[in-house]
Scaffold this motif. Structure first.
Motif, PDB file in Angstrom:
ATOM      1  N   LEU A  30      50.888  37.242  50.870  1.00 19.87           N
ATOM      2  CA  LEU A  30      50.015  37.967  51.680  1.00 19.87           C
ATOM      3  C   LEU A  30      49.933  36.394  53.081  1.00 19.87           C
ATOM      4  O   LEU A  30      49.924  36.847  54.173  1.00 19.87           O
ATOM      5  N   HIS A  31      50.193  35.360  52.871  1.00 18.44           N
ATOM      6  CA  HIS A  31      50.227  34.432  53.952  1.00 18.44           C
ATOM      7  C   HIS A  31      51.969  34.404  54.719  1.00 18.44           C
ATOM      8  O   HIS A  31      52.091  33.546  55.492  1.00 18.44           O
ATOM      9  N   PRO A  35      58.659  40.529  58.053  1.00 19.54           N
ATOM     10  CA  PRO A  35      59.578  40.072  59.051  1.00 19.54           C
ATOM     11  C   PRO A  35      59.142  38.647  59.666  1.00 19.54           C
ATOM     12  O   PRO A  35      60.683  38.070  60.060  1.00 19.54           O
ATOM     13  N   HIS A  36      58.302  38.085  59.358  1.00 19.45           N
ATOM     14  CA  HIS A  36      58.248  36.746  60.051  1.00 19.45           C
ATOM     15  C   HIS A  36      57.343  35.749  60.020  1.00 19.45           C
ATOM     16  O   HIS A  36      56.397  35.702  59.629  1.00 19.45           O
ATOM     17  N   PRO A  37      57.729  35.194  58.408  1.00 23.59           N
ATOM     18  CA  PRO A  37      57.228  34.302  57.571  1.00 23.59           C
ATOM     19  C   PRO A  37      56.349  33.034  58.877  1.00 23.59           C
ATOM     20  O   PRO A  37      56.864  32.513  59.632  1.00 23.59           O
ATOM     21  N   GLY A  38      55.241  32.868  58.142  1.00 19.27           N
ATOM     22  CA  GLY A  38      54.334  31.833  58.249  1.00 19.27           C
ATOM     23  C   GLY A  38      52.939  32.079  59.396  1.00 19.27           C
ATOM     24  O   GLY A  38      51.793  32.021  59.680  1.00 19.27           O
ATOM     25  N   GLU A  39      52.849  34.023  59.390  1.00 24.32           N
ATOM     26  CA  GLU A  39      52.171  34.799  59.985  1.00 24.32           C
ATOM     27  C   GLU A  39      51.688  35.181  58.766  1.00 24.32           C
ATOM     28  O   GLU A  39      51.955  35.862  58.152  1.00 24.32           O
ATOM     29  N   GLY A 336      61.669  32.983  54.175  1.00 23.83           N
ATOM     30  CA  GLY A 336      61.047  34.162  53.187  1.00 23.83           C
ATOM     31  C   GLY A 336      61.168  35.369  54.270  1.00 23.83           C
ATOM     32  O   GLY A 336      60.929  36.733  54.135  1.00 23.83           O
ATOM     33  N   ALA A 337      62.137  35.296  54.586  1.00 22.98           N
ATOM     34  CA  ALA A 337      62.098  36.115  56.320  1.00 22.98           C
ATOM     35  C   ALA A 337      62.943  37.442  55.689  1.00 22.98           C
ATOM     36  O   ALA A 337      64.074  37.139  55.073  1.00 22.98           O
ATOM     37  N   LEU A 338      63.146  38.612  55.982  1.00 29.43           N
ATOM     38  CA  LEU A 338      63.782  38.913  56.141  1.00 29.43           C
ATOM     39  C   LEU A 338      64.706  39.181  56.730  1.00 29.43           C
ATOM     40  O   LEU A 338      64.896  39.068  57.625  1.00 29.43           O
ATOM     41  N   LEU A 339      65.680  39.787  55.285  1.00 30.28           N
ATOM     42  CA  LEU A 339      67.538  39.503  56.390  1.00 30.28           C
ATOM     43  C   LEU A 339      68.230  40.821  56.746  1.00 30.28           C
ATOM     44  O   LEU A 339      67.458  42.091  55.684  1.00 30.28           O
TER      45      LEU A 339
END
Length: 351
Positions: A30-31, A35-39, A336-339
């Motif tokens: 959840l962290h 599409p945008h890891p870190g958020e 962890g970004a969606l590719l």
């Protein structure tokens, strides 16, 4: 290494490249919004929610585009050019979104008329629904106004995403694509709604005292298009793929949540205005509703993306978020970004 969540053999990394699970936080992660890891997933980030295909380094361009559009509205209003300011305000979000559709790889090969047709179809619904609401709204009591507001919200949220769902779903099968095309239709609806509601004023004199228009312009430039874009994106994303997986409950709630948000936005704004409160309170209420819809969109998209993540095999690809070129499937094992499902220049890796 073997992923403890999906059991697949995957390259070493912080994240499973097939299911997107984080080694510490687990499959829900959840962290790290997919599409945008870190958020965090439950945070109302605007651009990363509604423009999810953007590469990390491209986000600031659209942020400055949005700021520039709002700034142009402010300059026009400050000089008394309220009518041009309304037109620019109504066009800020739709024009930025059309630019976005043309820039992202997913829709880069799609003819511009097809993408414009999505926005125009939403606008056509906006003209019809708004005009019908105005025609039926005369002489109604409080109960009738509430019933009419609810009916308009239901009809609008059902009709707005119809063209993307019927025409484009087979060509773009991922939930993220359904979200984006739904937002485009919703932006067109907001543009038409503004034009119909303010048609009488838009034909008036060029210069007007801007004192009473500041809050209206903020709503027209940002909050109304963001509401309808987010609501239509939520409905479209919830209906884009078959139900099932961890996103099943969220998909079922998509349309009801959008209708509730639409009613809350319109009815709440009307009630606060009738109570004689400052227009600032109306804007704050509208912003709160929009933020809630953005969070709902993120929860649905995040769960849906993780459900869809295991469809691809390993191939060589460049991560648009961290910039690494690596062997991966659906998620970057490092950030962890969606590719992209079919990135330009991707090279399949034999196993």
């Amino acid at each position: 290494m073997t992923c403890s969540h999906c059991g697949a053999e995957v390259p070493d990394g912080e994240f499973c490249t097939r299911c997107g699970a984080h080694r510490v936080q687990g499959a829900e992660r959840l962290h790290h919004f997919a599409p945008h890891p870190g958020e965090h997933v439950a945070s109302p980030h605007l651009l990363s929610t509604l423009l999810p295909h953007l590469a990390h380094e491209q986000v600031h361009r659209f942020r400055w585009g949005l700021i520039g559009g709002v700034g142009a509205v402010a300059v026009l209003a400050a000089t008394g050019l309220v009518v041009p300011a309304i037109w620019v305000a109504a066009l800020v979000v739709p024009s930025l979104y059309i630019t976005y559709l043309r820039q992202v790889d997913v829709f880069a090969d799609e003819p511009l008329p097809v993408l414009l047709a999505t926005v125009v179809a939403g606008a056509a619904v906006g003209v019809g629904v708004t005009a019908a609401g105005d025609a039926l709204g005369g002489g109604l009591g409080a109960g009738g106004v509430v019933a009419l507001t609810a009916g308009i919200a239901v009809v609008a949220e059902v009709l707005k995403p119809l063209v993307p769902l019927l025409v484009l779903r087979r060509r773009y099968p991922n939930t993220l694509d359904g979200l984006v095309l739904g937002v485009a239709a919703g932006a067109g609806y907001a543009l038409a709604q503004t034009v119909v509601n303010l048609a009488g004023f838009l034909g008036g004199g060029l210069r007007t005292d801007p004192a009473g228009w500041v809050f209206t312009l903020v709503s027209v430039a940002l909050l109304i298009p963001l509401l309808h874009g987010s609501c239509t994106g939520l409905v479209s994303a919830s209906l884009w793929r078959p139900r099932g997986g961890r996103a099943a409950a969220l998909r079922s709630a998509g349309l009801p949540l959008a209708v509730i948000a639409d009613i809350s936005f319109a009815a709440g704004s009307e009630l606060l205005d009738d109570a004689g409160l400052s227009p600032l309170f109306v804007l704050l209420w509208q912003a709160l509703v929009v933020a809630g819809v953005l969070v709902a969109v993120r929860l649905l998209v995040h769960a849906a993306v993780l459900d869809e993540g295991s469809d691809l095999g390993l191939r060589e690809v460049r991560c648009h978020h961290c910039g690494r070129t690596l062997e991966a499937a659906r998620f970057c094992p490092h950030c962890g970004a969606l590719l992209p499902s079919s990135p330009a220049g991707a090279v399949a890796v034999s196993r």
